[in-house]
Design a protein around this motif. Structure first.
Motif, mmCIF file in Angstrom:
data_model
loop_
_atom_site.group_PDB
_atom_site.id
_atom_site.type_symbol
_atom_site.label_atom_id
_atom_site.label_comp_id
_atom_site.label_asym_id
_atom_site.label_seq_id
_atom_site.Cartn_x
_atom_site.Cartn_y
_atom_site.Cartn_z
ATOM 1 N N ASN A 1 -48.973 2.694 -24.204
ATOM 2 C CA ASN A 1 -48.764 1.419 -24.448
ATOM 3 C C ASN A 1 -48.936 0.409 -23.287
ATOM 4 N N ALA A 2 -49.543 0.688 -22.241
ATOM 5 C CA ALA A 2 -49.761 0.005 -21.212
ATOM 6 C C ALA A 2 -50.753 -1.151 -21.347
ATOM 7 N N LEU A 3 -51.551 -0.998 -22.366
ATOM 8 C CA LEU A 3 -52.531 -2.264 -22.391
ATOM 9 C C LEU A 3 -52.172 -3.369 -23.590
ATOM 10 N N GLU A 4 -50.912 -2.845 -23.795
ATOM 11 C CA GLU A 4 -50.154 -4.048 -24.838
ATOM 12 C C GLU A 4 -50.248 -5.433 -24.190
ATOM 13 N N PRO A 5 -50.440 -6.231 -25.028
ATOM 14 C CA PRO A 5 -50.412 -6.242 -26.178
ATOM 15 C C PRO A 5 -52.221 -6.661 -26.734
ATOM 16 N N TYR A 6 -52.994 -6.361 -25.618
ATOM 17 C CA TYR A 6 -54.366 -6.602 -26.066
ATOM 18 C C TYR A 6 -54.860 -5.401 -26.619
#
Ligand code: MN
Length: 203
Positions: free
Chosen positions: A13-18
């Motif tokens: 989930n580290a690249l959320e929200p992208y």
């Protein structure tokens, strides 16, 4: 040792929200795993099972014809995705720095001109494939490849790539590939890209 999917260097989930968590999970654990499994099946019992994947992609023309299509597709898939996970990072800088920033400006005029051309290559890639920033004979260029082909096979060194297969964006962005590429610009790991650029120049 058989080829393996590298561990993701950050949480799903580290690249959320992208880039959303579910896409990352399926993309890394299922799609990348499938490329690795099929690559391993293709090279099992041949001299190619012990080679470095980058070397294989650089020398596809030397791979025996009976396994070459599988190695091109699944080996390319393994190599491309291994690069892709590292080319992204959470809280990444939004623009390149130092020498790379200067070379991007020299090659494309400005960072925003580069972004526009890179995005156009990704949007314009018909069907599945990748858009790339490559080092070619000492200069930076934009490239696009179909399927899981990698510019290395053409003697160009990829330093940034975006996966434009629908599996990389469809859950969150559906048909809006341009929005996905805009979002990708928020998670580019410019430190890693700079490192790849330095290495490419050293070759
Ligand atoms: Mn993919």
């Amino acid at each position: 040792m058989a080829f393996e999917v590298p561990k993701l260097p950050y949480e799903y989930n580290a690249l959320e929200p992208y880039i959303d968590e579910q896409t990352m999970k399926i993309h890394h654990d299922k799609h990348h795993q499938a490329y690795v499994d099929k690559l391993n099946a293709a090279v099992q019992g041949t001299e190619w099972e012990k080679k470095n994947i980058r070397e294989i992609i650089m020398n596809l023309n030397k791979v025996p014809e009976n396994i070459r299509p599988a190695v091109r597709n699944h080996g390319g898939g393994h190599y491309n995705h291994s690069l892709f996970w590292e080319m992204m990072a959470p809280n990444a800088g939004k623009e390149p720095k130092g020498e790379l920033a200067g070379e991007i400006k020299k090659a494309f005029g400005s960072f925003s001109d580069f972004k526009e051309k890179f995005k156009a290559a990704g949007v314009g890639q018909f069907g599945s494939g990748w858009a790339w920033l490559v080092a070619s004979s000492g200069k930076l260029e934009i490239a696009a490849t179909p399927n899981q082909d990698n510019p290395l096979t053409q003697g160009k060194i990829p330093i940034l790539g975006v996966d434009v297969w629908e599996h990389s964006y469809y859950l969150k962005y559906q048909n809006k590939r341009p929005d996905y590429i805009d979002a990708f610009f928020n998670v580019i790991n410019w430190d890693k890209v700079g490192e790849l650029h330095k290495k490419a120049k050293g070759q």
